[in-house]
Design a protein around this motif. Structure first.
Motif, PDB file in Angstrom:
ATOM      1  N   TRP A  73       0.882  -1.185   0.000  1.00 57.39           N
ATOM      2  CA  TRP A  73       0.000   0.000   0.000  1.00 57.39           C
ATOM      3  C   TRP A  73       0.903   1.213   0.000  1.00 57.39           C
ATOM      4  CZ3 TRP A  73      -0.267   4.276   3.119  1.00 57.39           C
ATOM      5  CH2 TRP A  73      -1.373   5.115   2.951  1.00 57.39           C
ATOM      6  N   ALA A  74       0.513   2.268  -0.707  1.00 55.04           N
ATOM      7  CA  ALA A  74       1.318   3.487  -0.726  1.00 55.04           C
ATOM      8  C   ALA A  74       0.415   4.696  -0.623  1.00 55.04           C
ATOM      9  CB  ALA A  74       2.166   3.559  -2.004  1.00 55.04           C
ATOM     10  N   GLY A  75       0.797   5.663   0.206  1.00 52.38           N
ATOM     11  CA  GLY A  75       0.012   6.879   0.325  1.00 52.38           C
ATOM     12  C   GLY A  75       0.503   7.749   1.461  1.00 52.38           C
ATOM     13  N   ASN A  76       0.008   8.961   1.497  1.00 56.27           N
ATOM     14  CA  ASN A  76       0.245   9.889   2.593  1.00 56.27           C
ATOM     15  C   ASN A  76      -0.921   9.700   3.558  1.00 56.27           C
ATOM     16  OD1 ASN A  76       0.504  12.083   4.323  1.00 56.27           O
ATOM     17  ND2 ASN A  76       0.980  13.551   2.699  1.00 56.27           N
ATOM     18  N   PRO A  77      -0.725   8.949   4.649  1.00 62.07           N
ATOM     19  CA  PRO A  77      -1.857   8.497   5.478  1.00 62.07           C
ATOM     20  C   PRO A  77      -2.691   9.649   6.027  1.00 62.07           C
ATOM     21  CG  PRO A  77       0.246   8.127   6.591  1.00 62.07           C
ATOM     22  CD  PRO A  77       0.568   8.509   5.190  1.00 62.07           C
ATOM     23  N   GLY A  78      -3.986   9.572   5.738  1.00 59.41           N
ATOM     24  CA  GLY A  78      -4.907  10.589   6.208  1.00 59.41           C
ATOM     25  C   GLY A  78      -4.981  11.810   5.320  1.00 59.41           C
ATOM     26  N   VAL A  79      -4.146  11.866   4.268  1.00 61.20           N
ATOM     27  CA  VAL A  79      -4.089  13.053   3.413  1.00 61.20           C
ATOM     28  C   VAL A  79      -4.386  12.719   1.956  1.00 61.20           C
ATOM     29  CG1 VAL A  79      -2.672  14.994   2.614  1.00 61.20           C
ATOM     30  CG2 VAL A  79      -2.443  14.160   4.969  1.00 61.20           C
ATOM     31  N   GLY A  80      -3.630  11.766   1.375  1.00 60.74           N
ATOM     32  CA  GLY A  80      -3.847  11.470  -0.043  1.00 60.74           C
ATOM     33  C   GLY A  80      -2.745  10.612  -0.624  1.00 60.74           C
ATOM     34  N   SER A  81      -2.392  10.886  -1.858  1.00 63.95           N
ATOM     35  CA  SER A  81      -1.415  10.068  -2.571  1.00 63.95           C
ATOM     36  C   SER A  81       0.003  10.597  -2.333  1.00 63.95           C
ATOM     37  CB  SER A  81      -1.734  10.041  -4.064  1.00 63.95           C
ATOM     38  OG  SER A  81      -1.609  11.344  -4.610  1.00 63.95           O
ATOM     39  N   LEU A  82       0.964   9.963  -3.012  1.00 62.30           N
ATOM     40  CA  LEU A  82       2.367  10.355  -2.925  1.00 62.30           C
ATOM     41  C   LEU A  82       2.790  10.908  -4.291  1.00 62.30           C
ATOM     42  CD1 LEU A  82       3.774   7.228  -1.051  1.00 62.30           C
ATOM     43  CD2 LEU A  82       3.222   9.461  -0.048  1.00 62.30           C
ATOM     44  N   PRO A  83       2.831  12.209  -4.462  1.00 65.62           N
ATOM     45  CA  PRO A  83       3.113  12.783  -5.778  1.00 65.62           C
ATOM     46  C   PRO A  83       4.473  12.421  -6.360  1.00 65.62           C
ATOM     47  CG  PRO A  83       2.029  14.402  -4.394  1.00 65.62           C
ATOM     48  CD  PRO A  83       2.363  13.240  -3.510  1.00 65.62           C
ATOM     49  N   ARG A  84       5.509  12.309  -5.536  1.00 65.20           N
ATOM     50  CA  ARG A  84       6.829  11.952  -6.076  1.00 65.20           C
ATOM     51  C   ARG A  84       6.839  10.504  -6.555  1.00 65.20           C
ATOM     52  NH1 ARG A  84       7.980  14.735  -8.560  1.00 65.20           N
ATOM     53  NH2 ARG A  84       6.080  15.878  -8.178  1.00 65.20           N
ATOM     54  N   PHE A  85       6.160   9.636  -5.846  1.00 65.44           N
ATOM     55  CA  PHE A  85       6.006   8.235  -6.260  1.00 65.44           C
ATOM     56  C   PHE A  85       5.244   8.170  -7.581  1.00 65.44           C
ATOM     57  CE2 PHE A  85       2.956   4.516  -5.589  1.00 65.44           C
ATOM     58  CZ  PHE A  85       3.789   3.576  -6.175  1.00 65.44           C
ATOM     59  N   ARG A  86       4.142   8.889  -7.674  1.00 66.54           N
ATOM     60  CA  ARG A  86       3.333   8.890  -8.896  1.00 66.54           C
ATOM     61  C   ARG A  86       4.128   9.450 -10.078  1.00 66.54           C
ATOM     62  NH1 ARG A  86      -2.333   8.437  -8.288  1.00 66.54           N
ATOM     63  NH2 ARG A  86      -2.553   9.576 -10.249  1.00 66.54           N
ATOM     64  N   ASP A  87       4.891  10.490  -9.843  1.00 65.63           N
ATOM     65  CA  ASP A  87       5.670  11.104 -10.913  1.00 65.63           C
ATOM     66  C   ASP A  87       6.720  10.125 -11.448  1.00 65.63           C
ATOM     67  OD1 ASP A  87       6.276  13.162 -12.665  1.00 65.63           O
ATOM     68  OD2 ASP A  87       7.282  14.423 -11.182  1.00 65.63           O
ATOM     69  N   ALA A  88       7.305   9.357 -10.544  1.00 65.21           N
ATOM     70  CA  ALA A  88       8.314   8.380 -10.965  1.00 65.21           C
ATOM     71  C   ALA A  88       7.686   7.258 -11.784  1.00 65.21           C
ATOM     72  CB  ALA A  88       9.031   7.812  -9.750  1.00 65.21           C
ATOM     73  N   VAL A  89       6.524   6.771 -11.352  1.00 61.94           N
ATOM     74  CA  VAL A  89       5.860   5.680 -12.070  1.00 61.94           C
ATOM     75  C   VAL A  89       5.297   6.163 -13.407  1.00 61.94           C
ATOM     76  CG1 VAL A  89       3.912   4.072 -12.003  1.00 61.94           C
ATOM     77  CG2 VAL A  89       5.316   4.400  -9.964  1.00 61.94           C
ATOM     78  N   GLN A  90       4.633   7.309 -13.402  1.00 58.41           N
ATOM     79  CA  GLN A  90       3.938   7.780 -14.599  1.00 58.41           C
ATOM     80  C   GLN A  90       4.846   8.508 -15.584  1.00 58.41           C
ATOM     81  OE1 GLN A  90       0.812  10.123 -12.824  1.00 58.41           O
ATOM     82  NE2 GLN A  90      -0.489   8.337 -12.423  1.00 58.41           N
ATOM     83  N   ASN A  91       5.864   9.205 -15.060  1.00 62.02           N
ATOM     84  CA  ASN A  91       6.680  10.063 -15.930  1.00 62.02           C
ATOM     85  C   ASN A  91       8.180   9.771 -15.858  1.00 62.02           C
ATOM     86  OD1 ASN A  91       4.322  11.698 -16.647  1.00 62.02           O
ATOM     87  ND2 ASN A  91       4.459  12.491 -14.558  1.00 62.02           N
ATOM     88  N   ALA A  92       8.564   8.740 -15.088  1.00 63.26           N
ATOM     89  CA  ALA A  92       9.984   8.358 -14.956  1.00 63.26           C
ATOM     90  C   ALA A  92      10.838   9.504 -14.430  1.00 63.26           C
ATOM     91  CB  ALA A  92      10.525   7.838 -16.274  1.00 63.26           C
ATOM     92  N   TRP A  93      10.248  10.334 -13.529  1.00 60.09           N
ATOM     93  CA  TRP A  93      11.007  11.457 -12.958  1.00 60.09           C
ATOM     94  C   TRP A  93      11.205  11.243 -11.468  1.00 60.09           C
ATOM     95  CZ3 TRP A  93      11.326  15.053  -9.180  1.00 60.09           C
ATOM     96  CH2 TRP A  93      12.211  16.124  -9.390  1.00 60.09           C
ATOM     97  N   PRO A  94      12.437  11.380 -10.968  1.00 61.10           N
ATOM     98  CA  PRO A  94      13.666  11.733 -11.690  1.00 61.10           C
ATOM     99  C   PRO A  94      14.303  10.558 -12.430  1.00 61.10           C
ATOM    100  CG  PRO A  94      14.178  11.410  -9.387  1.00 61.10           C
ATOM    101  CD  PRO A  94      12.681  11.278  -9.515  1.00 61.10           C
ATOM    102  N   VAL A  95      13.887   9.330 -12.079  1.00 62.39           N
ATOM    103  CA  VAL A  95      14.328   8.127 -12.793  1.00 62.39           C
ATOM    104  C   VAL A  95      13.145   7.167 -12.859  1.00 62.39           C
ATOM    105  CG1 VAL A  95      16.767   8.311 -12.134  1.00 62.39           C
ATOM    106  CG2 VAL A  95      15.177   7.072 -10.643  1.00 62.39           C
ATOM    107  N   PRO A  96      13.136   6.242 -13.819  1.00 67.55           N
ATOM    108  CA  PRO A  96      12.037   5.262 -13.882  1.00 67.55           C
ATOM    109  C   PRO A  96      11.963   4.421 -12.603  1.00 67.55           C
ATOM    110  CG  PRO A  96      13.350   5.223 -15.894  1.00 67.55           C
ATOM    111  CD  PRO A  96      14.106   6.065 -14.908  1.00 67.55           C
TER     112      PRO A  96
END
Length: 274
Positions: A73-96
């Motif tokens: 499971w991945a997330g910011n508990p009680g707040v929402g998602s993890l934008p840096r994690f999502r950016d890496a998976v979806q856009n390979a930033w800063p690395v794939p």
């Protein structure tokens, strides 16, 4: 074993580029300072393992430390998602970033198998899910006694297992209590281990319900007061709910995240970034 060292020295000695590293802690006693020291020492190509990656893994992924994440499971508990994690998976930033997803039960049983010296664990926990078709490390297995179809998952034996605890003595024996998660299992399963603690004492006191890791199960211990912030350490600190909310705004922007990284992590010498 159970050598006492500074956090900087411990990470330098134990965590190497390309390692599989597990930083565990379930809501409580999350080794955030250790994760930030890994960032500070610019480790790369890590396989990060954690049942519930939250903001410290968001920070490590955004800093370019990880090439793969093994999790349930991945997330910011009680707040929402993890934008840096999502950016890496979806856009390979800063690395794939490669991902390997399991259930909570699957991850916990993988640690147990690793700690027990077994090659795999067997459970029913994946029934009704499509994870077996998506994750190579989830396989059906037939019970030799009943013929029932169960699920096998391989043991987890990280190169390095890192947890946070309330205290240790000078011989390197560790004591922790509260929500203990898989602390014991990850330390016993790992090839090398680091426990950061709130306090090093001359002698551990008896405490009902506490778990003790003998010094011979732990590679290194580092005294890091507040090392779990913004998570909490029962009996020492409360959860900093405001920081979890603040992290959401910091992490949504690459520019804001890089500014935070430069000011709060790279410009400091240790401890937990504010």
């Amino acid at each position: 074993m159970g050598e006492v060292a500074s956090l900087r020295a411990a990470i330098a000695a134990l965590v190497h580029d390309g390692d599989t590293v597990a930083l565990e802690g379930f809501t409580h006693l999350i080794p955030v300072a250790a994760g930030q020291e890994i960032i500070r020492q610019r480790r790369r190509n890590l396989t990060l393992v954690r049942m519930t990656p939250d903001i410290v893994y968001d920070q490590m992924i955004g800093a370019g430390c990880a090439r793969k994440l093994v999790f349930s499971w991945a997330g910011n508990p009680g707040v929402g998602s993890l934008p840096r994690f999502r950016d890496a998976v979806q856009n390979a930033w800063p690395v794939p970033l490669e991902i390997e997803e399991h259930s909570h039960a699957g991850m916990a049983n993988r640690y147990v198998a690793g700690a027990s010296g077994l090659p795999f664990a067997v459970l029913r926990g994946y029934a009704g899910t499509d994870l077996a078709g998506l994750t190579d490390t989830v396989k059906p297995i037939t019970c030799p006694f009943t013929g029932e179809t169960l699920t096998a998952v391989p043991a987890l034996n990280p190169d390095v297992g890192i947890v946070h605890a309330q205290r240790a003595d000078r011989a390197g024996n560790v004591q922790f209590w509260g929500i203990t998660g898989v602390h014991k299992e990850v330390v016993l399963a790992a090839k090398r281990s680091l426990v950061t603690v709130e306090k090093i004492v001359d002698r551990l006191r008896e405490r009902p319900g506490a778990v003790v890791l003998p010094h011979w199960t732990v590679t290194m211990v580092a005294e890091v007061p507040g090392g779990a912030h913004p998570s909490y350490a029962h009996g020492h600190s409360d959860r900093d709910n405001d920081f979890y909310v603040t992290w959401d705004s910091i992490s949504r922007s690459r520019t804001a995240f890089q500014r935070w990284l430069d000011e709060a992590v790279f410009a400091t010498t240790g401890g937990v970034a504010p």
